[in-house]
Design a protein around this motif. Structure first.
Motif, PDB file in Angstrom:
ATOM      1  N   SER A 103       0.829  -1.194   0.000  1.00  0.00           N
ATOM      2  CA  SER A 103       0.000   0.000   0.000  1.00  0.00           C
ATOM      3  C   SER A 103       0.869   1.252   0.000  1.00  0.00           C
ATOM      4  O   SER A 103       1.870   1.335   0.726  1.00  0.00           O
ATOM      5  CB  SER A 103      -0.897   0.015   1.238  1.00  0.00           C
ATOM      6  N   ARG A 104       0.490   2.246  -0.774  1.00  0.00           N
ATOM      7  CA  ARG A 104       1.199   3.527  -0.747  1.00  0.00           C
ATOM      8  C   ARG A 104       0.924   4.267   0.566  1.00  0.00           C
ATOM      9  O   ARG A 104       1.691   5.166   0.938  1.00  0.00           O
ATOM     10  CB  ARG A 104       0.792   4.384  -1.956  1.00  0.00           C
ATOM     11  N   HIS A 105      -0.113   3.887   1.268  1.00  0.00           N
ATOM     12  CA  HIS A 105      -0.392   4.508   2.566  1.00  0.00           C
ATOM     13  C   HIS A 105       0.643   4.110   3.613  1.00  0.00           C
ATOM     14  O   HIS A 105       0.748   4.775   4.657  1.00  0.00           O
ATOM     15  CB  HIS A 105      -1.797   4.151   3.047  1.00  0.00           C
ATOM     16  N   HIS A 106       1.418   3.058   3.351  1.00  0.00           N
ATOM     17  CA  HIS A 106       2.514   2.722   4.260  1.00  0.00           C
ATOM     18  C   HIS A 106       3.555   3.837   4.296  1.00  0.00           C
ATOM     19  O   HIS A 106       4.227   4.023   5.319  1.00  0.00           O
ATOM     20  CB  HIS A 106       3.201   1.427   3.812  1.00  0.00           C
ATOM     21  N   PHE A 107       3.690   4.565   3.190  1.00  0.00           N
ATOM     22  CA  PHE A 107       4.741   5.573   3.065  1.00  0.00           C
ATOM     23  C   PHE A 107       4.560   6.744   4.034  1.00  0.00           C
ATOM     24  O   PHE A 107       5.531   7.375   4.434  1.00  0.00           O
ATOM     25  CB  PHE A 107       4.779   6.147   1.650  1.00  0.00           C
ATOM     26  N   GLY A 108       3.311   7.083   4.334  1.00  0.00           N
ATOM     27  CA  GLY A 108       3.051   8.310   5.090  1.00  0.00           C
ATOM     28  C   GLY A 108       3.075   9.540   4.209  1.00  0.00           C
ATOM     29  O   GLY A 108       2.803  10.653   4.658  1.00  0.00           O
ATOM     30  N   SER A 109       3.389   9.337   2.935  1.00  0.00           N
ATOM     31  CA  SER A 109       3.436  10.434   1.960  1.00  0.00           C
ATOM     32  C   SER A 109       2.158  10.514   1.141  1.00  0.00           C
ATOM     33  O   SER A 109       1.970  11.465   0.372  1.00  0.00           O
ATOM     34  CB  SER A 109       4.611  10.217   0.999  1.00  0.00           C
ATOM     35  N   ASP A 110       1.293   9.514   1.305  1.00  0.00           N
ATOM     36  CA  ASP A 110       0.075   9.409   0.510  1.00  0.00           C
ATOM     37  C   ASP A 110      -1.148   9.594   1.389  1.00  0.00           C
ATOM     38  O   ASP A 110      -1.247   8.998   2.472  1.00  0.00           O
ATOM     39  CB  ASP A 110       0.016   8.052  -0.192  1.00  0.00           C
ATOM     40  N   LEU A 111      -2.074  10.415   0.899  1.00  0.00           N
ATOM     41  CA  LEU A 111      -3.206  10.836   1.709  1.00  0.00           C
ATOM     42  C   LEU A 111      -4.499  10.771   0.914  1.00  0.00           C
ATOM     43  O   LEU A 111      -4.508  11.049  -0.286  1.00  0.00           O
ATOM     44  CB  LEU A 111      -3.008  12.286   2.172  1.00  0.00           C
ATOM     45  N   ASP A 112      -5.583  10.433   1.585  1.00  0.00           N
ATOM     46  CA  ASP A 112      -6.918  10.556   1.005  1.00  0.00           C
ATOM     47  C   ASP A 112      -7.511  11.852   1.556  1.00  0.00           C
ATOM     48  O   ASP A 112      -7.615  12.020   2.773  1.00  0.00           O
ATOM     49  CB  ASP A 112      -7.798   9.369   1.409  1.00  0.00           C
ATOM     50  N   ILE A 113      -7.873  12.775   0.661  1.00  0.00           N
ATOM     51  CA  ILE A 113      -8.301  14.098   1.105  1.00  0.00           C
ATOM     52  C   ILE A 113      -9.700  14.454   0.596  1.00  0.00           C
ATOM     53  O   ILE A 113     -10.182  13.904  -0.397  1.00  0.00           O
ATOM     54  CB  ILE A 113      -7.318  15.191   0.660  1.00  0.00           C
ATOM     55  N   TYR A 114     -10.329  15.390   1.287  1.00  0.00           N
ATOM     56  CA  TYR A 114     -11.612  15.959   0.876  1.00  0.00           C
ATOM     57  C   TYR A 114     -11.710  17.354   1.470  1.00  0.00           C
ATOM     58  O   TYR A 114     -10.836  17.774   2.257  1.00  0.00           O
ATOM     59  CB  TYR A 114     -12.775  15.077   1.337  1.00  0.00           C
ATOM     60  N   ALA A 115     -12.724  18.100   1.085  1.00  0.00           N
ATOM     61  CA  ALA A 115     -12.952  19.436   1.635  1.00  0.00           C
ATOM     62  C   ALA A 115     -14.084  19.348   2.652  1.00  0.00           C
ATOM     63  O   ALA A 115     -15.246  19.179   2.276  1.00  0.00           O
ATOM     64  CB  ALA A 115     -13.299  20.427   0.528  1.00  0.00           C
TER      65      ALA A 115
END
Length: 223
Positions: A103-115
């Motif tokens: 998972s790219r979420h392991h990196f800590g550099s990848d985020l799921d975002i919203y407003a």
């Protein structure tokens, strides 16, 4: 610092707190600048999901592989996993959920975002593509993000569906940090992590890891 352990979600030494979420310490400056610019444009940039450990990803994987958590197809319709072979089951899951260790979420550099300020009182966040498309609550936010994201050092690895992971307009990645960690999230590192933990379908995954890697793990959008 063992970058292979970090890349596969087996270390948290690289993380720091940002508004209650764990992110890679090297992205904080750019992320804060992006947040401020979004605020000036009228959007309250909020993280729905940031760092995710190997153990957390394995729980998601195992729940889906065992049928205790739903798996949907590209049209968001339920998949009958019992009718699939183990490799087809893996592919069905990886459309929306990463393999533990990959998972790219392991990196800590990848985020799921919203407003957050665009989320209506009657609407529960789903992180579904329609929310970011015309008529959805985050359409304007998404358009602003697409226009400005790279100015702050980020990109969307799943900007569109390329036969691997489904489109994820909410998923952003810090270019410099993720590029470094991608190099250490190798097939061997992923295999070692899976070998050492309880992951359903382990033998099928390991036997087909090169195929899964090419289709789902390294198959991302160009910066």
């Amino acid at each position: 610092m063992n970058l292979s352990l970090i890349s596969c979600g087996l270390s948290e030494i690289h993380l720091t707190d940002w508004h209650g979420k764990q992110v890679h310490e090297d992205i904080v400056t750019d992320l804060t600048a992006l947040e401020c610019a979004a605020k000036q444009a009228g959007f309250d940039l909020t993280i729905a999901s940031a760092f995710r450990s190997f153990q957390r990803q394995a729980k998601i994987w195992n729940a889906k592989f065992s049928g205790h958590r739903p798996v949907n197809d590209i049209n968001n319709c339920p998949v009958e996993l019992s009718a699939l072979s183990e490799i087809e089951k893996c592919k069905a899951i990886m459309l929306f959920s990463a393999l533990p260790g990959a998972s790219r979420h392991h990196f800590g550099s990848d985020l799921d975002i919203y407003a957050e300020n665009c989320l209506g009182e009657q609407h529960t966040l789903q992180l579904a593509p329609w929310e970011y498309q015309a008529g959805g609550p985050f359409a304007e936010f998404n358009a602003w993000i697409d226009e400005n994201l790279t100015d702050f050092g980020f990109f969307k690895p799943y900007a569109k569906y390329n036969g691997g992971v489904a489109q994820e307009p909410w998923h952003i990645s810090h270019i410099a940090t993720s590029k470094l960690l991608e190099q250490h999230q190798s097939i061997d590192a992923i295999a070692d992590a899976i070998n050492q933990h309880d992951v359903l379908g382990k033998q099928t995954i390991l036997a087909n890891l090169h195929i899964l890697n090419d289709r789902f793990i390294t198959n991302i959008a160009k910066v």
